[in-house]
Enzyme design. Structure first.
Site, PDB file in Angstrom:
ATOM      1  N   SER A  88       0.776  -1.206  -0.020  1.00 50.34           N
ATOM      2  CA  SER A  88      -0.189   0.000  -0.105  1.00 50.34           C
ATOM      3  C   SER A  88       0.895   1.212   0.164  1.00 50.34           C
ATOM      4  O   SER A  88       0.352   2.300  -0.405  1.00 50.34           O
ATOM      5  CB  SER A  88      -0.936  -0.038   0.932  1.00 50.34           C
ATOM      6  OG  SER A  88      -1.868  -0.991   1.248  1.00 50.34           O
ATOM      7  N   HIS A 270      -6.544  -9.912   3.726  1.00 57.10           N
ATOM      8  CA  HIS A 270      -5.439 -10.547   4.434  1.00 57.10           C
ATOM      9  C   HIS A 270      -5.823 -11.506   5.474  1.00 57.10           C
ATOM     10  O   HIS A 270      -5.159 -12.820   5.508  1.00 57.10           O
ATOM     11  CB  HIS A 270      -4.807  -9.472   5.511  1.00 57.10           C
ATOM     12  CG  HIS A 270      -3.642  -8.683   4.444  1.00 57.10           C
ATOM     13  ND1 HIS A 270      -2.699  -9.030   3.905  1.00 57.10           N
ATOM     14  CD2 HIS A 270      -3.719  -7.253   4.242  1.00 57.10           C
ATOM     15  CE1 HIS A 270      -2.126  -8.117   3.264  1.00 57.10           C
ATOM     16  NE2 HIS A 270      -2.763  -7.018   3.489  1.00 57.10           N
TER      17      HIS A 270
HETATM   18 MG    MG Z   1      -4.289   1.660   3.429  1.00 55.51          MG
HETATM   19 ZN    ZN Z   2      -2.473  -5.124   2.600  1.00 59.02          ZN
END
Ligand code: MG
Ligand code: ZN
Length: 379
Positions: A88, A270
């Site tokens: 990210s 996740h």
């Molecule tokens: Mg994020």
């Molecule tokens: Zn992630």
């Protein structure tokens, strides 16, 4: 030598001459009236939100999403500088700076040099700016628009970077990185107040109870660390987007740049948790609806919705039915599939097609007219 002097004098004359002519052309001398130019940008990032996440949310919501209202749709290639699978931090830095960087980098490029973010540029040009997240506000996605750190886990350093800017509004978790720091004894909560910010947090009041003062910057902490999932009752994101649009549009005549993130869609990936993913994506979609609502009434706002990457390798497996999705996952990490981009409003057509994630940055700059001014100087 005299010939060269003569030549440069001539070219100077030509330049002045061209300059005069340019000034007489109304479309060029008044760039703010160029058709299609966006006054405001709302960039909405659903962290980890690939097509499967969107499809699962759609089919879990009676076959309906606010995202369906977009008419311009594209795909971006999310790979980072050092890995086909981005994280990210690199993903958000690509949007913020237009540069592919290494995984974990916050607002710095692959050579570890800080990059000038679109939020910083907007702020410097007199725009109002804002960041909203449903994670801590120092987490990778929002951080990459405002901070410059070599590693994403430098949360306290990232918090300190917020103080180096004049960002008009930020809303998210992570109060502890501001007021109970471990690496130094600074109290950034108090420092923000001293800087003139109206600062409040979840322990004092709900976000919806805050009465904003249009003349003061605003910071609100929604949790000490990460806010709870939407499933557990967190519902501030759509309201925060609505509130921010109204607040920021009054803060500057120039326009505003707002990034709001549905941070926890990624965490559903996740943890290979279909229900969490769907709940977070539906909450994010309500924020999309709030942004579209503002943009439709305003008429000068470009809304861009995308993700940094897909998370979980999610699929809607056989046996899925309307409002009963059989979600399956191939990994508890991110995947490398291309990511959808949705755009609405002035300059939205720029976002059709297939392009690198870094192009989102250049397309947003072009939409705001930040590129035209630099390119118009060269010919
Ligand atoms: Mg994020
Ligand atoms: Zn992630």
């Amino acid at each position: 030598m005299p010939i060269r002097t003569l030549l440069s004098a001539l070219s100077l004359l030509l330049l002045l001459e061209t300059g005069c002519r340019v000034q007489e052309t109304p479309e060029i001398s008044v760039p703010s009236q160029t058709p299609g130019r966006a006054k405001n940008i709302i960039l909405l990032i659903g962290d980890g939100m690939g097509l499967a996440q969107i499809s699962a949310a759609l089919y879990s919501n009676n076959n309906k999403l606010a995202l369906e209202q977009f008419t311009t749709i594209g795909l971006h290639k999310p790979n980072s500088a050092n890995d086909l699978i981005t994280d990210s931090a690199a993903g958000a830095t690509a949007f913020a700076c237009g540069q592919k960087t290494y995984n974990g980098a916050i607002g710095i490029n692959a050579d570890s040099v800080p990059c000038y973010t679109i939020l910083e540029e907007a702020e410097a040009r007199g725009y109002a700016t804002g960041l909203i997240a449903t994670s801590t506000i120092v987490h990778a996605t929002p951080a990459s628009f405002i901070a410059h750190q070599p590693i994403r886990i430098f949360y306290e350093e990232i918090a300190a970077d917020f103080l180096k800017t004049d960002i008009d509004l930020f809303i998210g978790g992570g109060k502890r990185y501001f007021d109970r720091r471990e690496k130094d004894s600074r109290n950034l909560y108090a420092e923000l107040q001293k800087k003139g910010y109206l600062v409040s947090d979840y322990s004092i009041e709900e976000l919806s109870e805050v009465s904003l003062n249009g003349r003061r910057n605003f910071a609100f902490f929604t949790a000490d660390k990460h806010p709870v999932p939407a499933e557990a009752g967190r519902d501030y994101l759509p309201y925060a987007v609505k509130m921010a649009c109204s607040f920021l549009s009054k803060r500057s005549e120039q326009g505003f740049f707002l990034m709001a993130e549905g941070s926890q869609i990624d965490w559903g990936g996740h943890s290979n948790d279909g229900q969490l993913t769907i709940g977070e994506t539906l909450d994010f979609d309500k924020a999309v609806a709030a942004a579209l609502d503002f943009a439709r009434k305003d008429g000068q706002t470009l809304v861009v919705v995308t993700a940094d990457h897909e998370s979980g390798g999610m699929a809607l497996n056989p046996g899925s039915e309307m409002n009963a999705i059989q979600a399956k996952f191939t990994t508890n990490g991110h995947t490398g599939t291309m990511v959808p981009v949705f755009a609405y409003g002035p300059s939205s057509k720029l976002f059709g097609g297939i392009y690198d994630n870094t192009e989102i940055y250049f397309k947003m700059k072009q939409a705001l007219g930040f590129l035209t001014e630099t390119t118009s100087a060269s010919p």
